[in-house]
Every structure is written in structure tokens, then in C-alpha cells.
Enzyme design. Structure first.
Site, PDB file in Angstrom:
ATOM      1  N   HIS A   1       1.180  -0.664   0.246  1.00 32.13           N
ATOM      2  CA  HIS A   1       0.173  -0.208   0.141  1.00 32.13           C
ATOM      3  C   HIS A   1       0.770   1.380   0.389  1.00 32.13           C
ATOM      4  O   HIS A   1       0.294   2.178   0.032  1.00 32.13           O
ATOM      5  CB  HIS A   1      -0.324   0.146   0.916  1.00 32.13           C
ATOM      6  CG  HIS A   1      -2.148  -1.275   0.749  1.00 32.13           C
ATOM      7  ND1 HIS A   1      -2.284  -2.604   1.555  1.00 32.13           N
ATOM      8  CD2 HIS A   1      -3.187  -0.730   0.204  1.00 32.13           C
ATOM      9  CE1 HIS A   1      -3.498  -2.581   0.426  1.00 32.13           C
ATOM     10  NE2 HIS A   1      -3.829  -2.300   0.117  1.00 32.13           N
TER      11      HIS A   1
ATOM     12  N   GLU B   1     -11.027 -10.481  -5.303  1.00 28.62           N
ATOM     13  CA  GLU B   1      -9.905 -10.787  -4.435  1.00 28.62           C
ATOM     14  C   GLU B   1      -8.732 -11.747  -3.924  1.00 28.62           C
ATOM     15  O   GLU B   1      -7.876 -12.462  -3.810  1.00 28.62           O
ATOM     16  CB  GLU B   1      -9.412  -9.416  -4.057  1.00 28.62           C
ATOM     17  CG  GLU B   1     -10.131  -9.118  -2.150  1.00 28.62           C
ATOM     18  CD  GLU B   1      -9.600  -7.600  -2.326  1.00 28.62           C
ATOM     19  OE1 GLU B   1      -8.601  -6.744  -2.904  1.00 28.62           O
ATOM     20  OE2 GLU B   1     -10.646  -7.613  -1.356  1.00 28.62           O
TER      21      GLU B   1
ATOM     22  N   ASP C   1      -3.964  -8.166  -4.580  1.00 27.30           N
ATOM     23  CA  ASP C   1      -4.415  -9.084  -3.748  1.00 27.30           C
ATOM     24  C   ASP C   1      -4.658 -10.337  -4.732  1.00 27.30           C
ATOM     25  O   ASP C   1      -4.262 -11.307  -4.536  1.00 27.30           O
ATOM     26  CB  ASP C   1      -5.769  -8.841  -2.913  1.00 27.30           C
ATOM     27  CG  ASP C   1      -5.863  -8.119  -1.777  1.00 27.30           C
ATOM     28  OD1 ASP C   1      -4.446  -8.837  -1.236  1.00 27.30           O
ATOM     29  OD2 ASP C   1      -5.899  -7.112  -1.277  1.00 27.30           O
TER      30      ASP C   1
ATOM     31  N   CYS D   1     -10.660  -2.882 -10.143  1.00 23.19           N
ATOM     32  CA  CYS D   1     -10.090  -1.981  -9.715  1.00 23.19           C
ATOM     33  C   CYS D   1      -8.220  -2.151  -8.561  1.00 23.19           C
ATOM     34  O   CYS D   1      -7.623  -0.885  -8.147  1.00 23.19           O
ATOM     35  CB  CYS D   1     -10.941  -0.799  -8.167  1.00 23.19           C
ATOM     36  SG  CYS D   1     -10.885  -2.660  -7.253  1.00 23.19           S
TER      37      CYS D   1
HETATM   38  C1  PEP Z   1      -6.877  -4.754  -4.151  1.00 24.76           C
HETATM   39  O1  PEP Z   1      -6.426  -5.964  -4.261  1.00 24.76           O
HETATM   40  O2  PEP Z   1      -6.465  -5.295  -6.310  1.00 24.76           O
HETATM   41  C2  PEP Z   1      -7.544  -3.971  -3.829  1.00 24.76           C
HETATM   42  C3  PEP Z   1      -8.211  -2.855  -4.734  1.00 24.76           C
HETATM   43  O3  PEP Z   1      -7.582  -3.655  -2.881  1.00 24.76           O
HETATM   44  P1  PEP Z   1      -6.180  -3.289  -2.042  1.00 24.76           P
HETATM   45  O4  PEP Z   1      -5.088  -2.462  -3.392  1.00 24.76           O
HETATM   46  O5  PEP Z   1      -6.778  -1.995  -1.335  1.00 24.76           O
HETATM   47  O6  PEP Z   1      -5.601  -4.757  -1.225  1.00 24.76           O
HETATM   48 MG    MG Z   2      -7.113  -5.478  -1.949  1.00 25.46          MG
END
Ligand code: PEP
Ligand code: MG
Length: 580
Positions: free
Chosen positions: A191, A433, A457, A504
Site C-alpha cells: 500500500h 480478490e 490481492d 480496481c
Molecule cells: C486490490 O486488492 O486489488 C485492491 C484494489 O485493494 P487493495 O489494494 O487496497 O488491497
Molecule cells: Mg485488496
């Protein structure tokens, strides 16, 4: 000049002065002193050394009293080193004759000793090297006089070079002053990397140890496209990169002209291009880049960077400001996705040996229902102000989705009882995910209003590769055929049942994958706001039939390398300027 390779996580070139933070967050200052400051700085050094000796002496006495002299011996050895006249002379000599700052001279001298121990085999030698690092930190603490650098206080342009930054520390960087970022550790899907991309600054993670080779104020280049950092660049390299910065500026200006144009393929198929945000202030960027809404609001950032839990009002203020700013455009509010690398404090390692497989995300929310309900009530209250959708993260079983919906029903009841209005037909969806969710898509379609594939994920769980670990970063790729098959399965199932599906993850902000994703049947992509114009440009330059052919071919290939090469070649047919 030294060129180091890391993992490229946010594109662009940045050139500027380094702000160096060691692994405790101390700012390593400039290397050189003005000539007339030498005497004063030598006094400062001696004060810091005496203070360090006093601290260790205090520790030694305490340990000797409680455990005996035998255990206190280690502190005696530290004191001996701190008082060693040879070490002292070496540091003073560097300050006097080379005009090094005391911090830099201390680091240089002690790290030279530590490196000798590190080069010798065995546990005992490794421990001695650690002792020396310990002494170095103690002296630096006394020289610098405070703990972690407050990154939000940086007020002149710098490139931040650090051992590590947490996602919330990264979020605190002000992109007007923090022009780029490099860390020694961290993986491509962390992140920290995602937030840096959201800030729109060039960023590299996982470079490995390099901070000893650079000091505050040195000129460095961050090449976020190639994942390289250049220390002490020569004139020719600087000139080449400056030219590249100019070219990128003119490309950005060209892309700006796309803002008002629709994201439509050449055959007229509309594509929904949305933005991912972590904080309400990013709405402005989504708007400036022409996003059609927010496809992922990572609401968990409200919890990070503070010690107490946010109140319902705090949630409500953030959500209502986002929804109102987006007017009637859709906003997908993902409920809290805390845990793993998004934590306020470190979990007990006895309990959380595998934080990405542990109590994170929806699992954590369902274990803390009061906390979850507070957030849901705030989202529901904001739903009358615009076009809100609710999305649950990391759903891995049907029961989990049903339980989350039940907590939502409870929150709705609370509002009904209090006579507070909310959107009673609010759409409720889930992130796809986890591979188990892909396998159960034909059951989920009966229960959800929409899906969003979280490739960040999905890649890590599909390939069993920690998204934030640089040592396995070579395996972490969206181009792996298994990941693409998972996306294909999910999209085909959702489309067959007419349940809206989008994606996303970071993958859909990379133009390399746009044709593939459209070819697999996706029509809604939520990307980091800075990537909206470029992805729009690709959408507007291709046809769906062309994309389908690309996807068909990709599904026949069997390695990530082949797939990536093929996709880059296909993209360069459309845009010859893209590197293959
Ligand atoms: C993902 O896992 O692709 C996602 C968009 O959520 P995050 O990156 O916050 O885990
Ligand atoms: Mg995620």
C-alpha cells in the site's frame, strides 16, 4: 555515479536533492559543513558522545544491579567503543579536513567498522556488527535530538529516500515538496507503493541497502519508469534526464486535452473510467483528470495515522465531502480494509505470523461489529447526498458476504428507528480478490449487486506471493496466465448473469493491460487518478474486436514473460512511442 535497480511502482522522472531517512526515520543531514562551522560542530559532537556514554552507563548500572555484572558487560564494551580515542580521532579528522558533518562522519566511521564484522563469518561477528549499528544510532539520536522526521513538515523540494515508509507516512508526503520516493524494502503491491502512485510522484521500492551511499543534499535522479535510482549523477546523465522530464511534460499537456472527451472505443463502446482514492482531497484530482466517478474509496485510511477510532461524525464528514464533490457521479465506498500492511500498531507475531492470511479486512470488521456498524451508519447517512455504493473487501465465502449484509441491515434499522433518511435501494457489492470468490462466482451472482476485481490481492493469493515482499517481487505479476484465467472466469460468469463487474487493482492503471481487460469483457476500470488520461487514450484508440483478438491470443500463452512481451508489442502497434 551509481545506478541502482529497484521495483518501479509509480512512473515519471524526478531530479533533486535527497532527504535521507535511516531505518529509524532519522534524517541523515548534509554531508558537508561550511568552513567556519567546524569548531562549533566538534563541540556538538563531543556533547553527543558524552550524552551517549551517560545513557549507556545508566543502562549498565541498572542491568548490573538487577542481573549481575556478567549481563552488564555488553554495555561496558559499548562505553569502551564510545570512548575509544582512535575512533574519536578518526571522526574529528573527517570533520576537520573533509568538512563532513558530525552525523555523516559518525556514520562513515562506524559503518566501516560494522562492515568489517559483517564480512566475517558467524553469528558472533554478526552480533558485533549489530552492536556497532546500535552505537551509531545512539550517537545519531543525540546529535539529531529528536525521533522520527515529520514528513508532513517538509517545506522545500526533496526526493525522499528511506529504509521504509508506512502507507500513512507516505500519505503524509506533500507532492508539492516530496517530488519522488525510494525505499530499501517493500514490494510492488504494497500500500506504500499504491499511495505513492496515488500522489502521482515517481517511486521505487525494494532497492535493497543503499542509504549508506547517500547523504542529505546530494543530487539524485529517480527514474520511476525503469525503477532506477541514480546517485551522484554525472553531467551527461543529468542532461539526458532533464530532457526526458521536458518530454513527459509535453505528453501530460497533450493528455489534458482528452479530459472532456468520452472514454469510448473506436467502435463506439463506452468504457467507464473511474478513479481510486484514499483521501477526500483526491477527489479534485479525479475531477481534473476526467474520471467518471470513484470506483474505489479506500476508507480504511481514516483509521490510519491516528491513535483513537474515528467517530461516526468523522466518517460522515469525509464521506459527505466526497459524495458532494462528485455531484451525481457514482462513488463506491469500500468498507474498512484494515490489517496486513495497513495497521495502526504491529500485531503480536505469535498471533499473526501471516498477516495477509490472518485477521484482516472483512474478517476484522466482522469481529469488531460495533466499529463496522459505526462506519456503515455514516456511509448510509451520506447516501442521500449523492450516488453511493457499498463494497465489502476480501470476501472469501458466501456466509461472510451474508454476515456483512446483516450488519448493514442492523445499521439500516438503527437509522430507521432514529428517523434518519438513507438510500434504501443502495447497491451492495463485493471485491473479487480471493481465488475462492472466483470459484464461487456462480453463487455470488445471486446475492450481490455488483463486483469489482481487486487484482492486487488476487495476484498475491493466486500465486501465493506476498505483495509487499521485494524478495518474491519477480513472481508478483498481473501477466501470469493463472491470474488472467481467474479474471476471465470472473468476468465471463458475471457478464453471463448480467451482474455488473469492474476492476480496481493497479493492473488496470497500466496501459499494457488495457486491451486485454477490454478483450476479456470488462467495461469499467477504476484506476489511480493520474492514470485516467493515458488509459482513456488507449480506449479511444482501439476497437473491441481488436481487443478480443488480443485476449484470445493471451489465453493461449503460458508464461508471464510471453504475455507481457506480446501485450507490449500489441500496444506499441497502437502507440509506437511505448517501449516494448
Ligand atoms: C486490490 O486488492 O486489488 C485492491 C484494489 O485493494 P487493495 O489494494 O487496497 O488491497
Ligand atoms: Mg485488496
Amino acid at each position: 555515479m551509481e545506478r541502482l535497480q529497484g521495483i518501479a511502482v509509480s512512473p515519471g522522472i524526478a531530479i533533486g536533492e535527497a532527504l535521507v531517512l535511516d531505518n529509524e526515520g532519522f534524517r541523515i543531514p548534509r554531508r558537508f559543513l561550511p568552513r567556519d562551522a567546524v569548531e562549533e560542530e566538534l563541540e556538538r559532537l563531543d556533547r553527543a558522545l558524552s550524552a551517549a556514554v551517560a545513557e549507556v552507563e545508566h543502562n549498565r548500572k541498572q542491568v548490573a544491579e538487577q542481573l549481575g555484572d556478567e549481563y552488564a558487560a555488553i554495555f561496558s564494551a559499548h562505553i569502551q567503543m564510545l570512548r575509544d580515542p582512535r575512533l574519536h580521532d578518526e571522526i574529528v579528522e573527517m570533520i576537520r579536513s573533509r568538512h563532513y558533518s558530525p552525523e555523516y562522519a559518525v556514520s562513515r566511521a562506524l559503518r566501516r567498522y560494522a562492515k568489517v564484522f559483517q564480512s566475517l563469518e558467524g553469528q558472533y561477528m554478526a552480533e558485533r556488527a549489530n552492536d556497532i549499528f546500535d552505537i551509531e544510532k545512539r550517537i545519531l539520536r543525540n546529535l539529531l535530538g529528536r525521533r522520527r522526521e515529520e514528513l508532513s513538515q517538509v517545506t522545500s523540494p526533496v526526493l525522499v529516500l528511506a529504509h521504509n515508509l508506512t502507507p500513512s507516512e507516505t500519505a503524509n508526503l506533500d507532492p508539492r515538496f516530496a517530488l519522488g520516493m525510494v525505499t530499501e524494502i517493500g514490494g510492488p503491491g504494497s500500500h506504500t507503493a499504491i499511495v505513492a502512485e496515488g500522489l502521482g510522484i515517481p517511486a521505487i521500492v525494494g532497492v535493497g541497502p543503499f542509504l549508506t551511499d547517500v547523504s542529505g543534499g546530494d543530487t539524485v535522479i529517480i527514474d520511476g519508469d525503469q525503477g532506477q535510482i541514480v546517485l551522484h549523477p554525472d553531467e551527461e546523465t543529468l542532461a539526458r534526464y532533464r530532457h526526458e522530464v521536458e518530454e513527459q511534460r509535453s505528453l501530460a499537456a497533450k493528455l489534458e486535452s482528452l479530459r472532456e472527451l468520452p472514454a469510448k472505443t473506436m467502435d463506439g463502446t463506452p468504457i467507464q473510467l473511474l478513479g481510486n482514492i484514499e483521501f477526500p482531497y483526491e477527489v479534485k484530482q479525479c475531477d481534473e483528470r476526467g474520471a467518471a466517478g470513484i470506483g474505489l474509496y479506500r476508507t480504511e485510511f481514516i483509521y490510519l495515522g491516528r491513535d483513537d477510532d474515528p467517530s461516526e461524525e468523522t466518517h460522515f464528514e469525509s464521506y459527505s465531502s466526497v459524495v458532494q464533490a462528485m455531484a451525481s457521479k457514482p462513488v463506491v465506498m469500500r468498507t474498512l480494509d484494515l490489517g496486513a500492511d495497513k495497521m495502526r500498531s504491529l500485531p503480536d507475531p505469535e498471533d499473526e505470523r501471516n498477516p495477509f492470511l490472518g485477521l484482516r479486512s472483512i474478517r476484522l470488521a466482522l469481529r469488531n461489529r460495533d466499529l463496522f456498524r459505526i462506519q456503515l451508519r455514516a456511509i448510509l447517512r451520506a447516501s442521500v447526498l449523492g450516488e453511493i455504493r457499498i463494497m465489502f473487501p476480501l470476501i472469501s465465502t458466501i456466509l461472510e458476504f451474508r454476515q456483512a449484509r446483516m450488519v448493514l441491515s442492523d445499521a439500516m434499522e438503527d437509522l430507521d428507528e432514529a428517523g434518519i433518511p438513507y438510500d434504501k435501494d443502495i447497491k451492495v457489492g463485493m471485491m473479487v480478490e480471493v481465488p475462492s470468490a472466483v470459484m464461487m462466482m456462480d453463487r455470488f451472482v445471486e446475492e450481490v449487486d455488483f463486483f469489482s476485481i481487486g487484482t492486487n490481492d488476487l495476484i498475491q493469493y493466486c500465486l501465493a506471493v506476498d505483495r509487499s515482499n521485494k524478495d518474491v517481487a519477480n513472481l508478483y505479476t498481473a501477466a501470469d496466465p493463472s491470474v488472467i484465467r481467474m479474471i476471465d472466469m470472473a468476468v465471463t460468469c458475471a457478464n453471463n448473469h448480467d451482474v455488473p463487474i469492474g476492476t480496481c487493482g493497479q493492473m488496470c492503471g497500466d496501459p499494457t493491460y488495457t486491451m486485454l481487460l477490454l478483450g476479456l469483457g470488462l467495461r469499467s476500470l477504476s484506476v489511480t487518478p493520474a492514470a485516467v488520461p493515458e488509459i482513456k487514450r488507449v480506449c479511444r484508440s482501439v476497437s473491441i474486436s481488436q481487443c478480443r483478438e488480443v485476449a484470445q491470443k493471451v489465453l493461449e500463452l503460458d508464461s508471464a514473460r510471453e504475455i507481457k512481451t506480446f501485450l507490449k508489442e500489441e500496444l506499441s502497434k497502437v502507440f509506437p512511442e511505448f517501449p516494448t
